[in-house]
Design a protein around this motif. Structure first.
Motif, PDB file in Angstrom:
ATOM      1  N   LEU A   1       0.837  -1.211   0.000  1.00 45.25           N
ATOM      2  CA  LEU A   1       0.000   0.000   0.000  1.00 45.25           C
ATOM      3  C   LEU A   1       0.867   1.254   0.000  1.00 45.25           C
ATOM      4  O   LEU A   1       0.595   2.226  -0.711  1.00 45.25           O
ATOM      5  CB  LEU A   1      -0.931  -0.001   1.218  1.00 45.25           C
ATOM      6  N   TYR A   2       1.926   1.224   0.782  1.00 41.51           N
ATOM      7  CA  TYR A   2       2.843   2.370   0.864  1.00 41.51           C
ATOM      8  C   TYR A   2       3.520   2.596  -0.494  1.00 41.51           C
ATOM      9  O   TYR A   2       3.558   3.711  -1.016  1.00 41.51           O
ATOM     10  CB  TYR A   2       3.874   2.067   1.945  1.00 41.51           C
ATOM     11  N   ASN A   3       4.050   1.502  -1.063  1.00 45.83           N
ATOM     12  CA  ASN A   3       4.758   1.620  -2.346  1.00 45.83           C
ATOM     13  C   ASN A   3       3.839   2.123  -3.447  1.00 45.83           C
ATOM     14  O   ASN A   3       4.215   2.992  -4.226  1.00 45.83           O
ATOM     15  CB  ASN A   3       5.318   0.242  -2.763  1.00 45.83           C
ATOM     16  N   ARG A   4       2.627   1.593  -3.491  1.00 42.25           N
ATOM     17  CA  ARG A   4       1.688   2.002  -4.550  1.00 42.25           C
ATOM     18  C   ARG A   4       1.440   3.498  -4.494  1.00 42.25           C
ATOM     19  O   ARG A   4       1.429   4.182  -5.507  1.00 42.25           O
ATOM     20  CB  ARG A   4       0.338   1.308  -4.362  1.00 42.25           C
ATOM     21  N   GLY A   5       1.196   3.989  -3.277  1.00 42.88           N
ATOM     22  CA  GLY A   5       0.925   5.416  -3.120  1.00 42.88           C
ATOM     23  C   GLY A   5       2.125   6.248  -3.530  1.00 42.88           C
ATOM     24  O   GLY A   5       1.995   7.298  -4.141  1.00 42.88           O
ATOM     25  N   TYR A   6       3.317   5.757  -3.208  1.00 41.88           N
ATOM     26  CA  TYR A   6       4.542   6.503  -3.517  1.00 41.88           C
ATOM     27  C   TYR A   6       4.770   6.572  -5.031  1.00 41.88           C
ATOM     28  O   TYR A   6       5.059   7.627  -5.585  1.00 41.88           O
ATOM     29  CB  TYR A   6       5.726   5.798  -2.847  1.00 41.88           C
ATOM     30  N   ILE A   7       4.601   5.431  -5.680  1.00 46.20           N
ATOM     31  CA  ILE A   7       4.956   5.363  -7.104  1.00 46.20           C
ATOM     32  C   ILE A   7       3.879   5.974  -7.986  1.00 46.20           C
ATOM     33  O   ILE A   7       4.169   6.634  -8.967  1.00 46.20           O
ATOM     34  CB  ILE A   7       5.168   3.886  -7.539  1.00 46.20           C
ATOM     35  N   HIS A   8       2.630   5.734  -7.636  1.00 45.19           N
ATOM     36  CA  HIS A   8       1.566   6.048  -8.590  1.00 45.19           C
ATOM     37  C   HIS A   8       0.810   7.330  -8.286  1.00 45.19           C
ATOM     38  O   HIS A   8      -0.173   7.640  -8.958  1.00 45.19           O
ATOM     39  CB  HIS A   8       0.600   4.868  -8.705  1.00 45.19           C
ATOM     40  N   GLY A   9       1.232   8.063  -7.265  1.00 51.70           N
ATOM     41  CA  GLY A   9       0.688   9.407  -7.091  1.00 51.70           C
ATOM     42  C   GLY A   9      -0.577   9.497  -6.263  1.00 51.70           C
ATOM     43  O   GLY A   9      -1.028   8.536  -5.633  1.00 51.70           O
TER      44      GLY A   9
ATOM     45  N   THR B   1      -3.979   9.892  -6.421  1.00 49.84           N
ATOM     46  CA  THR B   1      -5.218   9.093  -6.372  1.00 49.84           C
ATOM     47  C   THR B   1      -4.945   7.731  -5.739  1.00 49.84           C
ATOM     48  O   THR B   1      -5.713   7.246  -4.907  1.00 49.84           O
ATOM     49  CB  THR B   1      -5.781   8.868  -7.794  1.00 49.84           C
ATOM     50  N   GLN B   2      -3.798   7.151  -6.139  1.00 46.53           N
ATOM     51  CA  GLN B   2      -3.462   5.848  -5.581  1.00 46.53           C
ATOM     52  C   GLN B   2      -3.164   5.959  -4.081  1.00 46.53           C
ATOM     53  O   GLN B   2      -3.524   5.088  -3.302  1.00 46.53           O
ATOM     54  CB  GLN B   2      -2.264   5.267  -6.325  1.00 46.53           C
ATOM     55  N   LEU B   3      -2.544   7.076  -3.696  1.00 44.54           N
ATOM     56  CA  LEU B   3      -2.244   7.262  -2.276  1.00 44.54           C
ATOM     57  C   LEU B   3      -3.549   7.343  -1.476  1.00 44.54           C
ATOM     58  O   LEU B   3      -3.671   6.742  -0.401  1.00 44.54           O
ATOM     59  CB  LEU B   3      -1.391   8.527  -2.081  1.00 44.54           C
ATOM     60  N   GLU B   4      -4.535   8.043  -2.035  1.00 45.23           N
ATOM     61  CA  GLU B   4      -5.836   8.116  -1.342  1.00 45.23           C
ATOM     62  C   GLU B   4      -6.439   6.719  -1.199  1.00 45.23           C
ATOM     63  O   GLU B   4      -6.947   6.351  -0.143  1.00 45.23           O
ATOM     64  CB  GLU B   4      -6.807   9.021  -2.115  1.00 45.23           C
ATOM     65  N   ASP B   5      -6.348   5.919  -2.268  1.00 45.37           N
ATOM     66  CA  ASP B   5      -6.874   4.543  -2.210  1.00 45.37           C
ATOM     67  C   ASP B   5      -6.126   3.739  -1.149  1.00 45.37           C
ATOM     68  O   ASP B   5      -6.719   2.995  -0.369  1.00 45.37           O
ATOM     69  CB  ASP B   5      -6.697   3.830  -3.554  1.00 45.37           C
ATOM     70  N   SER B   6      -4.792   3.904  -1.137  1.00 42.36           N
ATOM     71  CA  SER B   6      -3.981   3.160  -0.164  1.00 42.36           C
ATOM     72  C   SER B   6      -4.388   3.555   1.254  1.00 42.36           C
ATOM     73  O   SER B   6      -4.483   2.698   2.141  1.00 42.36           O
ATOM     74  CB  SER B   6      -2.491   3.470  -0.354  1.00 42.36           C
ATOM     75  N   ARG B   7      -4.621   4.857   1.472  1.00 44.34           N
ATOM     76  CA  ARG B   7      -5.004   5.306   2.817  1.00 44.34           C
ATOM     77  C   ARG B   7      -6.358   4.736   3.218  1.00 44.34           C
ATOM     78  O   ARG B   7      -6.550   4.336   4.372  1.00 44.34           O
ATOM     79  CB  ARG B   7      -5.013   6.842   2.865  1.00 44.34           C
ATOM     80  N   LYS B   8      -7.280   4.687   2.258  1.00 45.40           N
ATOM     81  CA  LYS B   8      -8.619   4.119   2.565  1.00 45.40           C
ATOM     82  C   LYS B   8      -8.477   2.647   2.949  1.00 45.40           C
ATOM     83  O   LYS B   8      -9.084   2.171   3.908  1.00 45.40           O
ATOM     84  CB  LYS B   8      -9.529   4.236   1.332  1.00 45.40           C
ATOM     85  N   THR B   9      -7.689   1.920   2.177  1.00 50.07           N
ATOM     86  CA  THR B   9      -7.523   0.492   2.483  1.00 50.07           C
ATOM     87  C   THR B   9      -6.828   0.324   3.826  1.00 50.07           C
ATOM     88  O   THR B   9      -7.219  -0.512   4.643  1.00 50.07           O
ATOM     89  CB  THR B   9      -6.691  -0.203   1.371  1.00 50.07           C
ATOM     90  N   TYR B  10      -5.811   1.146   4.056  1.00 50.72           N
ATOM     91  CA  TYR B  10      -5.060   1.041   5.313  1.00 50.72           C
ATOM     92  C   TYR B  10      -5.991   1.238   6.516  1.00 50.72           C
ATOM     93  O   TYR B  10      -5.848   0.558   7.534  1.00 50.72           O
ATOM     94  CB  TYR B  10      -3.932   2.079   5.332  1.00 50.72           C
TER      95      TYR B  10
END
Ligand SMILES: NC(=O)c1ccc[n+]([C@@H]2O[C@H](COP(=O)([O-])OP(=O)(O)OC[C@H]3O[C@@H](n4cnc5c(N)ncnc54)[C@H](OP(=O)(O)O)[C@@H]3O)[C@@H](O)[C@H]2O)c1
Length: 380
Positions: A317-325, A327-336
């Motif tokens: 989740l951390y890596n996805r948010g870091y690499i993909h910017g 919108t992905q970071l928001e998704d990662s935070r929701k999942t987290y």
């Protein structure tokens, strides 16, 4: 459309399959836009797609219903239909038959061509064994409700091999596989292993859920500089079709434009990549990999964590948010926010995991960082 061998089975699958996890939705962002979904599924079938994949839980249970409607008017006979048994819901062996019967009803069909144990990982596999679900699946083959037994997979290479070796009648496996996920989960090693055992291998998330269609700038530049011009999506799909071990590429298409583009790409799927094109992809892959802050390979050697932290998933989740910017970071935070029993906040810093990590990752230092970014909305 081009067709490919389906493991050791006696039929050929279209190079492109239709995944029904990301069907077009209405403005509320949830409800499937049914007429449009039916239109794009049928367009794909009219152009030679002969495989459709869905699951019990997609679109809140409505994906199977909409696929069932799309397959009326003679379309059912033109495709193999696959859906999946939700392992995380099973409480007794009887759940298998109840769920399967319900799914057949929703799909308006009397049989499934492929019935998969969904998203098998260590806990799911334990349930398969505990509730004797392979026996249940074999009984369903016997009575004609399903034709083939298969599984989709999200865990380490070692478990993947163990599962394949535990049963000799798997027809197929479905793995998350694309030029970014070469070493994650089953990975390229797993794909080759499954194919060597005669299983058909389906590559799911071929565009990493759309992220490879919009790669980070550094990666995009590599493709832009190549003499062969193609879309970022087509580069990703071609990488998969270039591997004989891959039977079919299962893309989840959300618009007619995406269907049309992927159909065109599939028409060219049999043209092998040149040495120069492979070099471009290799460079893109390495550049992408260098962008990953924590190079966790999801081998899960670090487990079990005494506090229950799902280390690889927190890294992912951390890596996805870091690499993909953003919108992905928001998704990662929701999942987290849903990881109350497995999130990085539970790490006590005991560092037992670090002795076991083959990548020598500084997990006990990393988990507070993961929590600060995903749980406390701080910057990377
Ligand atoms: N454990 C499991 O069993 C499991 C897990 C995951 C998936 N699956 C199955 O595998 C299927 C495929 O996975 P996926 O849906 O993640 O596939 P994917 O092809 O990696 O991602 C689909 C998304 O990519 C984008 N896209 C597709 N074609 C494109 C194109 N030509 N140009 C630009 N963007 C494009 C769209 O996203 P945007 O519209 O957002 O741009 C689309 O929603 C799923 O639908 C599901 O059936 C199974």
């Amino acid at each position: 459309m081009r067709y490919r061998k389906f493991g050791k089975q006696d039929w050929e699958v279209s190079a492109l399959g239709f995944g029904c996890m990301r069907l077009p939705v209405l403005e509320d962002g949830k409800t499937i836009n049914e007429p449009e979904a039916i239109r794009i599924i049928r367009r794909a079938i009219d152009n030679g797609v002969n495989y459709a994949d869905t699951a019990y839980m997609y679109h809140g249970g409505n994906s199977e219903i909409v696929l069932g409607k799309a397959l009326l008017d003679g379309y059912r006979a033109k495709v193999k239909v696959a859906t999946k048994f939700p392992l995380w819901k099973v409480e007794s062996a009887d759940d298998y038959d109840k769920t399967l019967d319900n799914q057949l009803k929703k799909l308006q069909t009397s049989y499934l061509d492929y019935y998969l144990f969904h998203g098998v990982g260590a806990p799911g596999w334990e349930r398969v064994l505990k509730f004797g679900l392979i026996k249940k699946a074999e009984a369903a083959v016997e009575d004609g409700r399903i034709k083939n037994i298969a599984f989709s997979f999200h865990d380490s290479y070692d478990l993947f091999v163990k599962i394949i070796d535990s049963y000799d009648k798997w027809a197929m496996c479905q793995v998350q596989y694309n030029y970014f996920d070469v070493e994650n989960q089953a990975g390229m090693k797993g794909v080759k292993y499954a194919a060597s055992k005669g299983l058909a291998v389906i590559a799911m998330e071929p565009l990493l859920g759309g992220r490879l269609s919009r790669p980070p700038e550094k990666v995009a530049k590599i493709f832009d500089a190549a003499s062969k011009k193609r879309t970022y999506s087509e580069w990703a799909l071609k990488w998969l079709w270039n591997q004989p071990e891959i039977s079919m590429v299962l893309s989840g298409m959300s618009t007619m434009q995406q269907v049309e583009e992927n159909l065109r790409s599939a028409d060219n799927s049999a043209v092998p990549l040149s040495a120069e094109e492979l070099k471009t992809l290799d460079q893109a892959q390495k550049t992408y990999r260098d962008l990953i802050p924590f190079k966790c390979t999801a081998c899960n050697y670090c487990q079990p964590c005494p506090s229950g932290v799902d280390i690889q998933w927190n890294f992912e989740l951390y890596n996805r948010g870091y690499i993909h910017g953003k919108t992905q970071l928001e998704d990662s935070r929701k999942t987290y926010a849903t990881l109350d029993k497995t999130g990085a906040q539970l790490c006590t810093g005991c560092a037992q995991c670090e002795e076991k990590c083959p990548q020598k990752l500084p997990i006990s230092e990393a988990m507070p960082k993961v929590h600060s970014v995903l749980g406390e909305n701080k910057d990377y």
